[in-house]
Write a protein that holds these residues in place. Sequence first.
Motif, short mmCIF file in Angstrom:
data_model
loop_
_atom_site.label_atom_id
_atom_site.label_comp_id
_atom_site.label_asym_id
_atom_site.label_seq_id
_atom_site.Cartn_x
_atom_site.Cartn_y
_atom_site.Cartn_z
N ASP A 86 0.83 -1.21 0.00
CA ASP A 86 0.00 0.00 0.00
C ASP A 86 0.87 1.27 0.00
OD1 ASP A 86 1.01 -0.44 2.54
OD2 ASP A 86 -0.80 0.20 3.58
N GLU A 89 -0.64 4.88 -0.46
CA GLU A 89 -1.32 5.44 0.72
C GLU A 89 -0.29 5.90 1.75
OE1 GLU A 89 -2.25 2.34 -0.54
OE2 GLU A 89 -4.05 3.07 -1.57
N LYS A 90 0.76 5.09 1.89
CA LYS A 90 1.82 5.44 2.86
C LYS A 90 2.53 6.72 2.41
CE LYS A 90 2.41 1.31 5.34
NZ LYS A 90 1.13 1.14 5.97
N GLU A 92 1.29 9.11 0.55
CA GLU A 92 0.36 10.23 0.77
C GLU A 92 0.39 10.68 2.24
OE1 GLU A 92 -4.24 11.53 -0.20
OE2 GLU A 92 -3.71 9.42 -0.31
N ALA A 93 0.46 9.73 3.15
CA ALA A 93 0.49 10.06 4.58
C ALA A 93 1.73 10.87 4.94
CB ALA A 93 0.43 8.78 5.41
N THR A 94 2.83 10.67 4.20
CA THR A 94 4.06 11.41 4.51
C THR A 94 3.99 12.88 4.10
OG1 THR A 94 5.25 10.88 2.45
CG2 THR A 94 5.46 9.31 4.29
N TYR A 95 3.00 13.23 3.29
CA TYR A 95 2.80 14.65 2.94
C TYR A 95 2.02 15.37 4.04
CZ TYR A 95 4.68 14.18 -1.74
OH TYR A 95 5.52 13.97 -2.80
N GLU A 96 1.26 14.59 4.81
CA GLU A 96 0.49 15.15 5.93
C GLU A 96 1.34 15.20 7.20
OE1 GLU A 96 -2.45 16.53 5.40
OE2 GLU A 96 -2.15 15.93 3.31
N ASP A 97 2.13 14.16 7.42
CA ASP A 97 3.01 14.08 8.59
C ASP A 97 4.44 14.00 8.07
OD1 ASP A 97 4.51 13.46 10.84
OD2 ASP A 97 3.28 11.74 11.43
N LEU A 100 6.79 11.34 9.53
CA LEU A 100 6.45 9.92 9.42
C LEU A 100 7.56 9.19 8.67
CD1 LEU A 100 4.37 7.65 9.83
CD2 LEU A 100 3.30 8.40 7.69
N SER A 107 12.09 10.14 6.27
CA SER A 107 10.90 10.98 6.41
C SER A 107 10.90 12.07 5.35
CB SER A 107 10.86 11.62 7.81
OG SER A 107 11.82 12.65 7.92
N SER A 108 9.73 12.64 5.11
CA SER A 108 9.65 13.75 4.16
C SER A 108 10.52 14.91 4.62
CB SER A 108 8.20 14.23 4.04
OG SER A 108 7.42 13.28 3.38
#
Length: 176
Positions: A86, A89-90, A92-97, A100, A107-108
Amino acid sequence: MSKNIYIVRHCQAEGQPPESQLTEEGFKQAEELALFFSHIPVDRIVSSPFLRAIQTVKPLSKEWNISLEVDDRLAERTLSSVDLPDWMEKLEATYEDLDLKFEGGESSRDAMDRIVCVVEEAFKSDAENIIIVTHGNIMSLLLKNYQESFGFEDWKNLRNPDVFLLKRGVVPFRLT
């Protein structure tokens, strides 16, 4: 002196590993990219160490007779060292956090910090027109640093190649 930093995403490539080379279409794109920059007096070219990035800018380097600088900090970000079914999805989550981090990955924020460092050094250099060749994910994080609204959907809309212009105090804008 007006400083122009051109951020280039590499041309179409055969794959993701560092040794992946450009496709036949990617080599044509690299020649077109050299034409795109033919009217700009390029002072300096800095590239990711990945083969596809170097091949992207090789025709331009020859055209301007400028040696190509390779900087490891421009390498693509590793999301994880393990297979992530996935992964989209993972990612995408790194753009929010931005902090992460997945197993064996970066990390981003860490990836952003290293490419921003390269760009800030370029802004401080004597060169006026600098081309920096890199990869989609880390490029999108650089753009996010200078334009906070740049996110996951913008990353998905990047092209191979793609060119953005960075100027001090100006929101980055796409040239291609």
